[in-house]
Scaffold this active site. Structure first.
Site, PDB file in Angstrom:
ATOM      1  N   SER A   1       0.833  -1.195  -0.029  1.00  0.00           N
ATOM      2  CA  SER A   1       0.046  -0.033   0.069  1.00  0.00           C
ATOM      3  C   SER A   1       0.818   1.290   0.068  1.00  0.00           C
ATOM      4  CB  SER A   1      -1.103  -0.035   1.114  1.00  0.00           C
ATOM      5  OG  SER A   1      -0.314   0.001   2.336  1.00  0.00           O
TER       6      SER A   1
ATOM      7  N   SER B   1      11.943   9.668   6.932  1.00  0.00           N
ATOM      8  CA  SER B   1      10.897  10.932   7.294  1.00  0.00           C
ATOM      9  C   SER B   1      11.412  12.121   7.553  1.00  0.00           C
ATOM     10  CB  SER B   1      10.092  10.213   8.590  1.00  0.00           C
ATOM     11  OG  SER B   1       9.185  11.295   8.877  1.00  0.00           O
TER      12      SER B   1
ATOM     13  N   TYR C   1       9.129   6.629  16.796  1.00  0.00           N
ATOM     14  CA  TYR C   1       9.148   6.739  15.504  1.00  0.00           C
ATOM     15  C   TYR C   1      10.228   7.471  15.040  1.00  0.00           C
ATOM     16  CZ  TYR C   1       7.763   7.441  10.625  1.00  0.00           C
ATOM     17  OH  TYR C   1       7.531   7.522   9.143  1.00  0.00           O
TER      18      TYR C   1
ATOM     19  N   LYS D   1      13.858   6.470  12.812  1.00  0.00           N
ATOM     20  CA  LYS D   1      14.250   6.994  11.781  1.00  0.00           C
ATOM     21  C   LYS D   1      15.657   7.683  11.868  1.00  0.00           C
ATOM     22  CE  LYS D   1      10.684   5.651   9.389  1.00  0.00           C
ATOM     23  NZ  LYS D   1      10.691   4.755   8.333  1.00  0.00           N
TER      24      LYS D   1
ATOM     25  N   THR E   1      -1.264   8.654   2.736  1.00  0.00           N
ATOM     26  CA  THR E   1      -1.400   7.213   2.918  1.00  0.00           C
ATOM     27  C   THR E   1      -2.068   6.771   4.189  1.00  0.00           C
ATOM     28  OG1 THR E   1       0.827   6.991   3.967  1.00  0.00           O
ATOM     29  CG2 THR E   1       0.938   7.280   1.731  1.00  0.00           C
TER      30      THR E   1
END
Length: 261
Positions: free
Chosen positions: A13, A138, A151, A155, A186
């Site tokens: 996806s 990101s 998160y 990264k 997304t």
């Protein structure tokens, strides 16, 4: 001549699926990986040349299986030219409220899963004296942001690891491109883990109004073709990188007032 081969994780996806379609259209053989085998087949069938695509399910959390997965991937088309690390999971929770097992799971998938797959594919790149890593980081892999502590940490860790790897394997003609998207439309926020590990199950407003996954994939394709070391993708949120770099005090004040959840 054989088509160049790209192996994409997180291909079921979002950015990964859009990238699979883009690279297929541009004449690449594509290996699609994620945990969701049925969705991978749907993405493969939507590609320009599905006959030059293959599905290879994997789970980045199962690091002990990734060496075998790399061997399988190489056998499919006889080689892998680009390893596009795009699989991962996001987070929407305050650091203090987030359970440690959630922090660990995010690091296990985003960081350890990615580097386990990297270690598995590097001997192949070294043997053929060429190879490229594209790594979806990101904007918060460069800056920190509320509700994304682990998160962001995962990264940041990827940047440190792959910057070192790039220097170590320059002599082997292996390149690394760090891909730093901002707000892309997304389901990354829908699937993001909350403090107790459950999915958020809602899309951020910024995500809903963000750049399309297709445009993001177009920019990724261009960046990988040029073998850029880092590419920043998104709208005005990309300016945060430069504010953080050149006027960190001002950036901190802006961040305190920003609605980032």
């Amino acid at each position: 001549m054989a088509k160049p081969v790209i192996w994409i994780t997180g291909a079921s996806s979002g950015i990964g699926a859009a990238a699979a379609r883009k690279f297929s259209k541009e004449g690449y053989s594509v290996i699609l990986s994620s945990r969701k085998q049925e969705d991978l087949h749907k993405v493969m069938e939507s590609c320009e040349f599905p006959e030059d695509c293959a599905v290879l399910p994997l789970d980045l959390a199962k690091t002990d299986e990734l060496q075998d997965k790399a061997s399988e991937a190489i056998k499919i088309f006889g080689q892998v030219d680009i390893m596009f690390h795009n699989g991962g999971i996001s987070q929407r929770s305050l650091a203090l409220e987030t359970k440690l097992e959630v922090d660990r799971k995010i690091m296990e998938i985003n960081f350890f899963g990615t580097i386990a797959l990297t270690k598995a594919i590097i001997p192949h790149f070294k043997a053929k004296k060429s190879g490229q890593f594209g790594v979806t980081s990101s904007l918060v892999g460069i800056i920190g942001s509320p509700y994304r502590s682990s998160y962001s940490a995962s990264k940041h860790a990827l940047h440190g690891y792959f910057d070192s790897l790039r220097a170590e394997h320059f002599v082997d003609n292996i390149s690394v491109t760090m891909i730093c998207p901002g707000f892309i439309k997304t389901n990354v926020s829908v699937n993001a883990m909350t403090a107790d590990g459950k999915p958020l199950n809602q899309m951020d407003d910024a995500q809903a109004n963000g750049m399309s996954a297709e445009e993001c994939a177009n920019q990724i394709f261009k960046g990988l073709k040029k073998k850029k070391e880092e590419i920043y993708i998104g709208g005005k949120e990309v300016m945060a990188i430069y504010l953080k770099r050149f006027v960190p005090g001002i950036f901190s004040k802006i961040l305190l007032k920003a609605k980032v959840r």
